[in-house]
Scaffold this active site. Sequence first.
Site, PDB file in Angstrom:
ATOM      1  N   ASP A  42       0.833  -1.200   0.000  1.00 41.09           N
ATOM      2  CA  ASP A  42       0.000   0.000   0.000  1.00 41.09           C
ATOM      3  C   ASP A  42       0.867   1.249   0.000  1.00 41.09           C
ATOM      4  O   ASP A  42       1.650   1.473   0.928  1.00 41.09           O
ATOM      5  CB  ASP A  42      -0.887   0.006   1.261  1.00 41.09           C
ATOM      6  CG  ASP A  42      -1.802   1.220   1.305  1.00 41.09           C
ATOM      7  OD1 ASP A  42      -2.878   1.157   0.679  1.00 41.09           O
ATOM      8  OD2 ASP A  42      -1.446   2.231   1.939  1.00 41.09           O
ATOM      9  N   TYR A  47       2.631   9.948  -0.139  1.00 42.84           N
ATOM     10  CA  TYR A  47       3.706   9.418   0.720  1.00 42.84           C
ATOM     11  C   TYR A  47       5.108   9.751   0.186  1.00 42.84           C
ATOM     12  O   TYR A  47       6.099   9.589   0.915  1.00 42.84           O
ATOM     13  CB  TYR A  47       3.593   7.892   0.891  1.00 42.84           C
ATOM     14  CG  TYR A  47       2.309   7.406   1.533  1.00 42.84           C
ATOM     15  CD1 TYR A  47       1.404   8.289   2.120  1.00 42.84           C
ATOM     16  CD2 TYR A  47       1.994   6.038   1.547  1.00 42.84           C
ATOM     17  CE1 TYR A  47       0.219   7.828   2.685  1.00 42.84           C
ATOM     18  CE2 TYR A  47       0.809   5.582   2.119  1.00 42.84           C
ATOM     19  CZ  TYR A  47      -0.073   6.487   2.674  1.00 42.84           C
ATOM     20  OH  TYR A  47      -1.239   6.023   3.228  1.00 42.84           O
ATOM     21  N   SER A 135     -11.127   6.008   0.112  1.00 45.43           N
ATOM     22  CA  SER A 135     -10.549   5.889   1.442  1.00 45.43           C
ATOM     23  C   SER A 135     -11.132   6.982   2.330  1.00 45.43           C
ATOM     24  O   SER A 135     -11.334   8.111   1.868  1.00 45.43           O
ATOM     25  CB  SER A 135      -9.023   6.024   1.345  1.00 45.43           C
ATOM     26  OG  SER A 135      -8.439   5.934   2.622  1.00 45.43           O
ATOM     27  N   ASN A 136     -11.399   6.628   3.563  1.00 48.74           N
ATOM     28  CA  ASN A 136     -11.965   7.565   4.540  1.00 48.74           C
ATOM     29  C   ASN A 136     -13.347   8.066   4.122  1.00 48.74           C
ATOM     30  O   ASN A 136     -13.722   9.196   4.443  1.00 48.74           O
ATOM     31  CB  ASN A 136     -11.006   8.748   4.762  1.00 48.74           C
ATOM     32  CG  ASN A 136      -9.650   8.297   5.278  1.00 48.74           C
ATOM     33  OD1 ASN A 136      -9.561   7.728   6.361  1.00 48.74           O
ATOM     34  ND2 ASN A 136      -8.594   8.528   4.504  1.00 48.74           N
ATOM     35  N   ASN A 235       4.769  -9.553  12.000  1.00 52.33           N
ATOM     36  CA  ASN A 235       3.424  -9.204  11.519  1.00 52.33           C
ATOM     37  C   ASN A 235       2.913 -10.195  10.474  1.00 52.33           C
ATOM     38  O   ASN A 235       1.710 -10.357  10.295  1.00 52.33           O
ATOM     39  CB  ASN A 235       3.410  -7.781  10.928  1.00 52.33           C
ATOM     40  CG  ASN A 235       3.651  -6.730  11.997  1.00 52.33           C
ATOM     41  OD1 ASN A 235       3.588  -7.010  13.185  1.00 52.33           O
ATOM     42  ND2 ASN A 235       3.949  -5.512  11.573  1.00 52.33           N
TER      43      ASN A 235
END
Length: 255
Positions: A42, A47, A135-136, A235
Amino acid sequence: MMYKEIQSEKVPALGLGTYRLTGKDCARAVEQALSIGYRHIDTAQMYGNEDEVGQAMQASGVDRSEIFLTTKIWPSDFAHDRAIEKTHDSLKKLRTEYVDLLLMHWPSSSVPHGETLEAMRELQDKGKVRHIGVSNFSPQQVEDAAHHATIFCNQVEYNAGRHQDAILEQAQEMDYLLTAYRPIARGAILNDATLKEIGESHGKSTAQVALRWLIQQEKVCAIPKATSEAHLKSNFDIFDFELTDAEMKRIGGLT
Ligand SMILES: NC(=O)c1ccc[n+]([C@@H]2O[C@H](COP(=O)([O-])OP(=O)(O)OC[C@H]3O[C@@H](n4cnc5c(N)ncnc54)[C@H](OP(=O)(O)O)[C@@H]3O)[C@@H](O)[C@H]2O)c1
């Protein structure tokens, strides 16, 4: 690896989040993740690391077709032509012909969502984008977006301390992916006594229980960010145990 079936597509349930991973650290973490077995990455135009993600994917030797790659368009770039231009930039930086999933990063109040979704559909028709998502977005915003494109995903903050009941219900009804971002609450849930106790009974860490709880839910995948090899590995080490229904409910009841 576990896969989530969404609209007949199989998506790896655990991905690597890359927010705040930049430069050499980012390239190294992504390459390490791919060598550990991660097949879902992702990123986002915001970013500033698509170049490093692209470098790492290329250097990894993993076939592009095996990786589920997501990027996102920032709201200031939501105007039709700008969204197309920014996505072409992403493809160049990511060194790929297509992304698996392109998201609108946040809802916008200045550009009508339909305009951006139309641009994304044009990219999809040209084979540059396999799936379109948001998203969101609130459930109402997803419903409105679905008038303009088939929505494959809504990426939202979701973890044992931040519940998303309405979106979860909608994801199951509409058959879209709920990608849980901030799945370990940036570390804030690592000292939770319930997660710790459940983890001890399975020989797993708090973070592993928090991640397992997410991916064990229908239509949910999780994208923890990690920098060190130890975090990346631990993870990913969540596919050899299962939480019981009672444990799932107990974690679901945490606030
Ligand atoms: N769509 C959006 O608006 C949005 C917003 C936020 C995030 N995201 C996405 O979601 C991803 C994940 O969210 P996030 O980065 O905010 O938070 P997160 O994944 O919940 O937490 C990341 C933090 O937890 C640490 N960590 C990772 N694994 C650990 C482990 N096993 N034990 C202890 N600590 C561990 C990391 O440290 P190290 O890095 O030092 O390993 C990092 O400080 C982002 O990277 C991004 O891709 C999307």
